[in-house]
Design a protein around this motif. Sequence first.
Motif, PDB file in Angstrom:
ATOM      1  N   TYR A 178       0.891  -1.190   0.041  1.00 33.57           N
ATOM      2  CA  TYR A 178      -0.052   0.073   0.120  1.00 33.57           C
ATOM      3  C   TYR A 178       0.956   1.274   0.113  1.00 33.57           C
ATOM      4  O   TYR A 178       0.549   2.162  -0.722  1.00 33.57           O
ATOM      5  CB  TYR A 178      -1.069   0.143   1.180  1.00 33.57           C
ATOM      6  CG  TYR A 178      -1.706   1.324   1.471  1.00 33.57           C
ATOM      7  CD1 TYR A 178      -2.864   1.754   0.564  1.00 33.57           C
ATOM      8  CD2 TYR A 178      -1.390   2.117   2.435  1.00 33.57           C
ATOM      9  CE1 TYR A 178      -3.447   2.628   0.703  1.00 33.57           C
ATOM     10  CE2 TYR A 178      -2.045   3.256   2.564  1.00 33.57           C
ATOM     11  CZ  TYR A 178      -3.052   3.494   1.685  1.00 33.57           C
ATOM     12  OH  TYR A 178      -3.867   4.763   1.869  1.00 33.57           O
ATOM     13  N   THR A 208       1.184   3.914  -2.897  1.00 36.04           N
ATOM     14  CA  THR A 208       0.966   5.419  -2.681  1.00 36.04           C
ATOM     15  C   THR A 208       2.049   6.359  -3.093  1.00 36.04           C
ATOM     16  O   THR A 208       1.738   7.320  -3.623  1.00 36.04           O
ATOM     17  CB  THR A 208       0.811   5.608  -1.059  1.00 36.04           C
ATOM     18  OG1 THR A 208      -0.545   4.981  -0.806  1.00 36.04           O
ATOM     19  CG2 THR A 208       0.487   7.195  -0.764  1.00 36.04           C
ATOM     20  N   LYS A 225       2.331   9.074  -5.901  1.00 36.12           N
ATOM     21  CA  LYS A 225       2.440  10.684  -5.717  1.00 36.12           C
ATOM     22  C   LYS A 225       3.429  10.972  -6.694  1.00 36.12           C
ATOM     23  O   LYS A 225       3.640  11.954  -7.328  1.00 36.12           O
ATOM     24  CB  LYS A 225       3.193  10.469  -4.422  1.00 36.12           C
ATOM     25  CG  LYS A 225       3.475  11.851  -3.920  1.00 36.12           C
ATOM     26  CD  LYS A 225       4.285  11.896  -2.526  1.00 36.12           C
ATOM     27  CE  LYS A 225       4.711  13.385  -2.152  1.00 36.12           C
ATOM     28  NZ  LYS A 225       5.060  13.429  -0.706  1.00 36.12           N
TER      29      LYS A 225
END
Length: 322
Positions: free
Chosen positions: A272, A276, A280
């Motif tokens: 996860y 993420t 980004k």
Amino acid sequence: MSKELKTGIIALSIIALGIWGYNFLKRQDVFQSGARHFFVEYDNINGLSEASVVTINGLQVGKVDQITFNTDPEKKGTLLVRFSLENSFEFSKNSVAKIYPAGLMGGQNLAIIPDYTGSKALSGDFLKGEIKSDLFSAVGEKFNPIQSKLENVLVHVDSLVMGINQTLDKKARQSLNRSIIGFEGTVYNLNKTMRSVNQLLEDNKVKVNVTLDNTKKITEDVSKITEDLAKAELGKTIKKLEGTIDNVNGLLTGMKKGNGTLGKLVSDDKLYTNLTNATKEMEELLREMKLNPKRFVHFSLFGKKAKPYNEENNNNNVSNDK
């Protein structure tokens, strides 16, 4: 023939006729010599009299000759009845001589209830005596216990009433009377209410019938729906739905345990975090491509180089050319 002889013959004839007439009134035949005589003892003859009829199976066969008190000291007070039978009908000593009512107008007769077992009854034997109650006696015998019970009930009722009178004083009796009057008013109001309800039902009879018809129709529709559901094999559908739910539960359990790609994605924090970070960085790359496209597509003829990546400008959404 002398006058004295005629007088004597007439006198003897008168005496003989008198004796015969007396016995005739007593239903005794002085010329009958073959009659049999029997005896019966009773505590009470219930109105039986001399010259009463003696019958066997309803046939008159004799008469009562004499009724006297028994001279036996051990049977003092009992009555001894002597009767004669002019019939040669034979019966045993076990037969019964029963006193029975001659009719509604009164009077008693004697009936022989023949028995043929045992030794033969001979003239001078004693028979067993019984008394058959007449209609009024039977009613009296049945009524006597009821009368005594009724008297006891009346005595208890009288005692109960006296006890109530002694227990309830004047104020209590007045209160009881008011309670009875109040109960009467309640009954009156209840009757009035019932009449109102009946009138209401009568006024709305058509509506009530329509409502009942609608209810019947709804019930029939529900029954039809239930029948359709039964025909639709709802049980199999429910079983399939249960299998599907079990599979979903298994999938969710595997995801919770981290099995499979989706399970690892859900349960692995590192994946996860990486996802993420990648998202980004992709966002920063797209912003850089939007703000400084020359860094990625360069067509300068003079060899001018694009400005390097500036993180501060990128975060502020400012181009490097400015």
